[in-house]
Design a protein around this motif. Structure first.
Motif, PDB file in Angstrom:
ATOM      1  N   SER A 139      30.427  28.330   0.857  1.00 44.96           N
ATOM      2  CA  SER A 139      29.297  28.049   0.522  1.00 44.96           C
ATOM      3  C   SER A 139      29.295  26.494   0.169  1.00 44.96           C
ATOM      4  O   SER A 139      30.421  26.022  -0.282  1.00 44.96           O
ATOM      5  N   GLN A 142      31.542  26.254  -2.978  1.00 38.71           N
ATOM      6  CA  GLN A 142      32.778  26.382  -2.576  1.00 38.71           C
ATOM      7  C   GLN A 142      33.519  25.158  -2.029  1.00 38.71           C
ATOM      8  O   GLN A 142      34.685  24.539  -2.245  1.00 38.71           O
ATOM      9  N   ARG A 173      25.761  21.514   8.172  1.00 36.03           N
ATOM     10  CA  ARG A 173      25.116  22.795   8.144  1.00 36.03           C
ATOM     11  C   ARG A 173      23.671  22.533   8.703  1.00 36.03           C
ATOM     12  O   ARG A 173      23.213  23.626   9.221  1.00 36.03           O
TER      13      ARG A 173
END
Length: 812
Positions: A139, A142, A173
């Motif tokens: 994520s 993270q 992303r």
């Protein structure tokens, strides 16, 4: 102090009093055993420092659990068990606090991260790649924590690097999300387009009205293949319901007078259908793809007057000797092999005969100046360069569902005046059928095995294995299990399985052939491509998982694998056996004596190539590879086609689907990516899509790195498997770099990384004493010199190894 107590108990009490440590009741029993081992003969005390060392040994397991639980709660997926075990190994203070343990872990992690690459960005990409291989995705939070950890490892004190990494990951992303959204939209568009066409179809009852003809005329013209059937729907009773494209039928009206007079052609003149915005029927797509006339696709081969010689026989019958001599004696030639390793062997065989030869495999090229001979893998067959002689090995692969279409194409399309086809007897019916479809004359030569092959009379126990034996398993996990058990018995072992590179397989084979290893443990990957001096083949099981189900070994599999025993000139005969409790020698004896299993399906497998894909795309006026493949799957071959079967195209279709959202690649480039060798179980398609996106955006794609490679003696199965996956990444990258050198430019680094991984994997496999490996598999009744108890038993990887074994899917 109780005078009757043992020296160890007295030493334990003395150590507690001297150090002030207070072991828990759960620690006391284990601690007393360690103290007893540390006592000098006749003594009942040990030094305080030695006592503290014993307490540390007892507490390390709990320390490791604390660190692991803390890392998982924090979401630090990049911290692995080896990091934690190394950290607690460095702790020598039994009073260690959680903060001190974490500091040691941070130091160990920093060292490992610095080993992963020269720059923080490279390290971040390497860590993410390893996690992706394991199916773990980080994520944003993270990523932030990982960036901080990497910054600390490289001594970067400001937040600029972290912000840069977060921004880069956020951009990646967002791009992934855009690609997926575009892919979804385009797939829907292509599916809607296909659905709209299908909904426009009409049944036979509507045909006479559209054509202004009688039902009898319509039936006659359908039987004469004049009216194109757009779709056939099988019914439970074996009949079919025909559907027709009304637009195509209307365009055929001008031809009806000729048909009625009997002067028209046997089939509709579909080439007269004008281009433009039109719905193109499946019959037209089938005509354009021409997979039902596949042999005609290879125009160079059809223009030659070819002669085929089929040479069949079991393993060790010398099939390649005559063909190689004919190839070496020709002015020009081509040798096609199933594996890169075998292509190298063919080239070396030509060079040893004084014939210059080049090499072409999916990931490698060796161009020899002036050479008129080429050794290549089957998929690299050059269809437009005529030669005098060609040979194609392992023709029984025609029946392979994954690669059979490549053999069909090679046999039909090899542009050679004299074509030698080599294979097991099973391939004879399929090769005969292909020769018939190509209208090529066929000669057949049948060879017998040069040395006898027989089944053992009794099962073989593991401790009865002898030098020169090869034990055959059917998964990587089982190969490594057997290797560990044999190492625990102080046996010298070589291993061969499909995940190993050709270079490592060849090195392991050489260790076995040279006697550096007594026993070979291998999967059925040894069935092709390795020269092995095996005396006896011993099956560890007579059943295998074939990707769909667990089944008994076939006659061909037992003959092909068992036939590796008794190499001519090295052994008088070959023996095929089975391990105790793994099966019956009678089953092997029956299979060795059995005739080839009849091939029920004689239609060769075919698949489209780049030319066919482009032709279909032009016909349906689409630049969507997904849409093209959807139409090909649905249209080009009827399920009841008398001559051919369409090969499994699921992976190519899945890659095409993922690439729909990548802008900037043309149809041919997309098709090339769809053919790239990736393992979808290791997130290979996700990685391939990202590489394609970088390529399309004009960004150079860097080669995958090696990652951290610990000392071979310290490497366990997890590190070995990770290195094998990295090697697979490099294979895919090198394959693409040969086709898109501008997008994949740093081939030299890729070659260096490949060599480094191969050398490291081979060094790991050479280790003949591996405490962690042996500990799990040693048997109390048969411990040998290689099975002593480890010095640090609290670090056993027993639980995680078993868990991995349950999760891992069998693989070749």
């Amino acid at each position: 102090m109780d005078a009757a107590s043992s020296p160890a108990a007295r030493a334990l009490e003395h150590g507690i009093a001297e150090t002030g440590l207070t072991p828990t009741p759960r620690e006391m029993a284990r601690l007393e055993k360690l103290v007893a081992r540390a006592l000098p003969p006749g003594a009942d005390q040990i030094s305080p420092s030695e006592f503290e060392r014993c307490v540390c040994d007892v507490r390390r397991k709990d320390w490791a659990s604390q660190l692991m639980n803390g890392a998982r709660r924090a979401g630090e997926q990049w911290i692995g068990k080896p990091d934690i075990l190394e950290a607690v190994t460095r702790m020598h203070d039994p009073r260690a606090t959680p903060e001190q343990l974490r500091t040691l872990l941070d130091d160990v992690l920093a060292e490992r991260l610095r080993d992963l690459g020269d720059t923080p960005r490279t390290v971040l990409e390497a860590v993410q790649a390893d996690l992706t291989d394991a199916g773990q995705f980080l994520s944003g939070g993270q990523i932030d924590r990982l960036a901080q950890t990497i910054a600390h490892a490289f001594g970067i004190g400001d937040v600029a690097f972290e912000a840069e990494m977060l921004a880069a990951e956020r951009a990646r992303r967002e791009e992934d999300a855009r690609i997926e959204a575009r892919a979804d939209a385009r797939r829907r568009r292509e599916n809607d387009r296909l659905r709209a066409w299908e909904e426009s179809l009409v049944t036979f009852e509507d045909v006479p009205g559209i054509l202004h003809c009688s039902p009898r005329e319509a039936l006659r013209w359908i039987a004469e293949n004049r009216l194109p059937v757009a779709r056939r729907t099988p019914q439970p009773d074996g009949t079919e319901i025909f559907a027709f494209d009304p637009a195509e039928l209307r365009r055929l009206r001008p031809q009806l007078p000729d048909w009625r007079r009997g002067t028209g052609t046997g089939k509709p003149d579909l080439d007269r259908i004008p281009a433009g915005n039109r719905k193109v029927g499946n019959a037209v797509i089938a005509r354009v793809a021409a997979l039902d006339r596949y042999a005609a696709h290879f125009k160079t081969a059809r223009a030659l007057k070819r002669r085929i010689t089929l040479v069949t026989g079991p393993t060790n019958s010398g099939k390649s000797y005559t063909a190689l001599n004919a190839l070496a004696g020709a002015e020009s030639g081509l040798a096609l092999a199933p594996l890169r390793l075998l292509a190298h062997e063919f080239r070396e065989a030509l060079l040893s005969r004084g014939v210059p030869a080049s090499l072409a495999t999916g990931e490698e090229r060796i161009v020899m100046s002036g050479a008129r001979h080429l050794a290549a893998t089957v998929e690299m067959c050059p269809f437009h360069n005529p030669v005098d002689v060609a040979l194609i090995d392992e023709a029984q692969m025609l029946a392979d569902p994954d690669r059979g279409a490549a053999w069909t194409a090679a046999i039909m399309g090899a542009p050679a005046r004299h074509l030698y086809i080599l294979g097991a007897p099973d391939c004879i019916p399929l090769v005969r059928r292909i020769a018939e479809l190509c209208d090529d004359p066929l000669d057949e030569i049948t060879l017998e095995r040069k040395s006898p092959l027989r089944a053992a009379t009794a099962p073989v126990r593991l401790n009865e294995l002898a030098p020169g034996d090869a034990v055959i398993a059917f998964s990587r996990r089982e190969v490594l299990d057997l290797r560990a058990e044999l190492l625990a018995r102080s046996r010298r072992v070589a291993v061969v399985y499909g995940a190993l590179s050709p270079e490592v397989r060849r090195a392991e084979a050489a260790r076995f052939n040279d006697g550096d290893a007594e026993i070979l443990v291998a999967t059925d990957a040894i069935g092709m491509g390795l020269n092995l001096t095996i005396k006896r083949v011993v099956f560890s099981s007579l059943r295998k998982f074939d990707g769909k189900q667990t089944r008994e070994l076939t006659t061909q599999e037992i003959k092909q694998i068992g036939g590796r025993a008794g190499r001519y000139g090295k052994h008088e005969d070959g023996i095929v056996a089975v391990l105790s409790e793994a099966g019956s020698p009678t089953y092997i004896r029956q299979k060795l004596a059995a005739p080839p299993e009849p091939i029920v399906e004689l239609r060769p497998l075919v698949q489209p190539d780049a030319d066919i894909v482009r032709a279909v795309a032009e016909e349906i006026e689409s630049d969507s590879l997904y849409g093209v493949l959807a139409r090909i799957k649905r249209a080009v071959l009827r399920t009841d086609d008398p001559n051919y079967r369409l090969a499994d195209m699921d992976q190519a279709f899945e890659i095409a689907s993922a690439l729909e959202g990548v802008e900037g690649l043309d149809l041919t480039q997309r098709w090339t990516y769809a053919m790239c060798p990736v393992d979808e179980r290791d997130n290979g398609i996700i990685r391939l899509t990202r590489w394609a996106a970088d390529h399309a955006a004009g960004r150079a794609v860097p080669p995958p790195g090696t990652g951290r490679l610990p000392q071979p003696v310290q490497a366990g199965r997890e590190e070995l498997e990770r290195a094998e996956k990295r090697h697979k990444r490099l294979v895919a990258w090198r394959w693409l770099s040969l086709r898109f050198p501008e997008a994949y430019p740093d081939r030299e680094m890729a070659e260096d990384n490949t060599v480094a991984l191969n050398d490291w994997i081979e060094a790991v496999l050479r280790q003949q004493s591996r405490v962690r490996e042996n500990q799990r598999h040693e048997r109390p009744k048969s411990r040998g010199r290689g099975a002593q108890a480890p010095k640090k038993p609290v670090f056993s990887t027993e639980k995680s190894s078993k868990d991995k074994g349950k999760r891992r899917r069998p693989s070749r």
